[in-house]
Motif scaffolding. Sequence first.
Motif, PDB file in Angstrom:
ATOM      1  N   TRP A  36      -9.812 -23.223  -0.155  1.00  0.00           N
ATOM      2  CA  TRP A  36     -10.285 -21.739   0.517  1.00  0.00           C
ATOM      3  C   TRP A  36     -10.168 -20.622  -0.548  1.00  0.00           C
ATOM      4  O   TRP A  36      -9.125 -20.779  -1.352  1.00  0.00           O
ATOM      5  N   PHE A  37     -11.134 -19.928  -1.028  1.00  0.00           N
ATOM      6  CA  PHE A  37     -11.189 -18.756  -1.703  1.00  0.00           C
ATOM      7  C   PHE A  37     -11.577 -17.671  -0.675  1.00  0.00           C
ATOM      8  O   PHE A  37     -11.985 -17.960   0.387  1.00  0.00           O
ATOM      9  N   ARG A  38     -11.407 -16.540  -1.403  1.00  0.00           N
ATOM     10  CA  ARG A  38     -11.736 -15.214  -0.667  1.00  0.00           C
ATOM     11  C   ARG A  38     -12.322 -14.149  -1.594  1.00  0.00           C
ATOM     12  O   ARG A  38     -11.987 -14.233  -2.903  1.00  0.00           O
ATOM     13  N   GLN A  39     -13.268 -13.372  -0.963  1.00  0.00           N
ATOM     14  CA  GLN A  39     -13.855 -12.472  -1.841  1.00  0.00           C
ATOM     15  C   GLN A  39     -13.943 -10.897  -0.999  1.00  0.00           C
ATOM     16  O   GLN A  39     -14.485 -10.984   0.038  1.00  0.00           O
ATOM     17  N   ALA A  40     -12.948 -10.130  -1.578  1.00  0.00           N
ATOM     18  CA  ALA A  40     -13.082  -8.548  -0.959  1.00  0.00           C
ATOM     19  C   ALA A  40     -14.077  -7.851  -1.483  1.00  0.00           C
ATOM     20  O   ALA A  40     -14.394  -8.131  -2.602  1.00  0.00           O
ATOM     21  N   GLU A  46     -11.420 -14.839  -5.211  1.00  0.00           N
ATOM     22  CA  GLU A  46     -10.084 -15.354  -5.741  1.00  0.00           C
ATOM     23  C   GLU A  46      -9.527 -16.585  -4.438  1.00  0.00           C
ATOM     24  O   GLU A  46      -9.752 -16.851  -3.663  1.00  0.00           O
ATOM     25  N   PHE A  47      -8.856 -17.356  -5.214  1.00  0.00           N
ATOM     26  CA  PHE A  47      -8.268 -18.657  -4.656  1.00  0.00           C
ATOM     27  C   PHE A  47      -7.211 -18.241  -3.831  1.00  0.00           C
ATOM     28  O   PHE A  47      -6.374 -17.317  -3.631  1.00  0.00           O
ATOM     29  N   VAL A  48      -7.176 -18.874  -2.721  1.00  0.00           N
ATOM     30  CA  VAL A  48      -6.151 -18.737  -1.375  1.00  0.00           C
ATOM     31  C   VAL A  48      -5.282 -19.992  -1.259  1.00  0.00           C
ATOM     32  O   VAL A  48      -3.915 -19.938  -1.297  1.00  0.00           O
ATOM     33  N   ALA A  49      -5.729 -21.237  -1.147  1.00  0.00           N
ATOM     34  CA  ALA A  49      -4.983 -22.179  -0.798  1.00  0.00           C
ATOM     35  C   ALA A  49      -6.042 -23.717  -1.235  1.00  0.00           C
ATOM     36  O   ALA A  49      -7.268 -23.434  -1.058  1.00  0.00           O
ATOM     37  N   ASP A  63       0.044 -16.737  -4.176  1.00  0.00           N
ATOM     38  CA  ASP A  63       1.375 -15.786  -4.097  1.00  0.00           C
ATOM     39  C   ASP A  63       1.047 -15.265  -2.638  1.00  0.00           C
ATOM     40  O   ASP A  63       2.074 -14.911  -1.637  1.00  0.00           O
ATOM     41  N   SER A  64      -0.003 -14.562  -2.533  1.00  0.00           N
ATOM     42  CA  SER A  64      -0.327 -13.642  -1.389  1.00  0.00           C
ATOM     43  C   SER A  64      -0.484 -14.395  -0.147  1.00  0.00           C
ATOM     44  O   SER A  64      -0.485 -13.726   0.921  1.00  0.00           O
ATOM     45  N   ALA A  65      -0.619 -15.719  -0.092  1.00  0.00           N
ATOM     46  CA  ALA A  65      -0.852 -16.592   1.156  1.00  0.00           C
ATOM     47  C   ALA A  65       0.455 -17.195   1.423  1.00  0.00           C
ATOM     48  O   ALA A  65       0.578 -17.644   2.590  1.00  0.00           O
ATOM     49  N   ASN A  85      -1.543 -16.178   9.643  1.00  0.00           N
ATOM     50  CA  ASN A  85      -0.687 -15.336  10.291  1.00  0.00           C
ATOM     51  C   ASN A  85      -0.349 -14.005   9.610  1.00  0.00           C
ATOM     52  O   ASN A  85      -0.273 -14.147   8.307  1.00  0.00           O
ATOM     53  N   SER A  86       0.293 -13.347  10.363  1.00  0.00           N
ATOM     54  CA  SER A  86       1.125 -12.108   9.950  1.00  0.00           C
ATOM     55  C   SER A  86      -0.038 -11.499   9.059  1.00  0.00           C
ATOM     56  O   SER A  86       0.135 -11.126   7.904  1.00  0.00           O
ATOM     57  N   LEU A  87      -1.328 -11.254   9.390  1.00  0.00           N
ATOM     58  CA  LEU A  87      -2.648 -10.854   8.464  1.00  0.00           C
ATOM     59  C   LEU A  87      -2.348  -9.354   8.409  1.00  0.00           C
ATOM     60  O   LEU A  87      -1.502  -8.647   9.172  1.00  0.00           O
ATOM     61  N   LYS A  88      -2.541  -8.901   6.955  1.00  0.00           N
ATOM     62  CA  LYS A  88      -2.493  -7.562   6.406  1.00  0.00           C
ATOM     63  C   LYS A  88      -3.921  -7.074   6.108  1.00  0.00           C
ATOM     64  O   LYS A  88      -5.017  -7.916   5.830  1.00  0.00           O
ATOM     65  N   SER A  89      -4.180  -5.995   6.063  1.00  0.00           N
ATOM     66  CA  SER A  89      -5.385  -5.242   5.820  1.00  0.00           C
ATOM     67  C   SER A  89      -5.985  -5.785   4.475  1.00  0.00           C
ATOM     68  O   SER A  89      -7.034  -5.749   4.323  1.00  0.00           O
ATOM     69  N   GLU A  90      -5.031  -6.200   3.606  1.00  0.00           N
ATOM     70  CA  GLU A  90      -5.643  -6.521   2.383  1.00  0.00           C
ATOM     71  C   GLU A  90      -6.076  -8.009   2.371  1.00  0.00           C
ATOM     72  O   GLU A  90      -6.445  -8.685   1.404  1.00  0.00           O
TER      73      GLU A  90
END
Length: 125
Positions: A36-40, A46-49, A63-65, A85-90
């Motif tokens: 999984w990646f994500r793009q804000a 960026e890489f997630v997992a 690290d963020s995940a 879980n524990s989602l943040k605005s970022e």
Amino acid sequence: QVHLVESGGGLVQAGGSLRLSCAASGRTFSNYNMAWFRQAPGKNREFVAAINWSGNRNPYYADSAKGRFTISRDNAKRMVYLQMNSLKSEDTAIYYCTVQTGRWGTVRTSDYDYWGQGTQVTVSS
């Protein structure tokens, strides 16, 4: 060839949870390491997992995940999941499922291929 379709995104309050799903088509799905990646907005993808093809190696995370997200897969159903879980605005971003074509352990976007259309995750603070 692998076709990927993500789902499960949505609007959630900070501290909440979401489970993203990725449905894969293609005969050799079970042979691929997945990620999984994500793009804000305004940022690079960026890489997630990532998880290996058989699930017999420890997944690795940005690290963020770490400690909040869990990647899993079900080869029989041709599905990849991301429990958040524990989602943040970022964490607000479009989340993409993808196939790892580079070496195990890579986080470079260029080492991944067959991107889905993405699913939007919005975390309100």
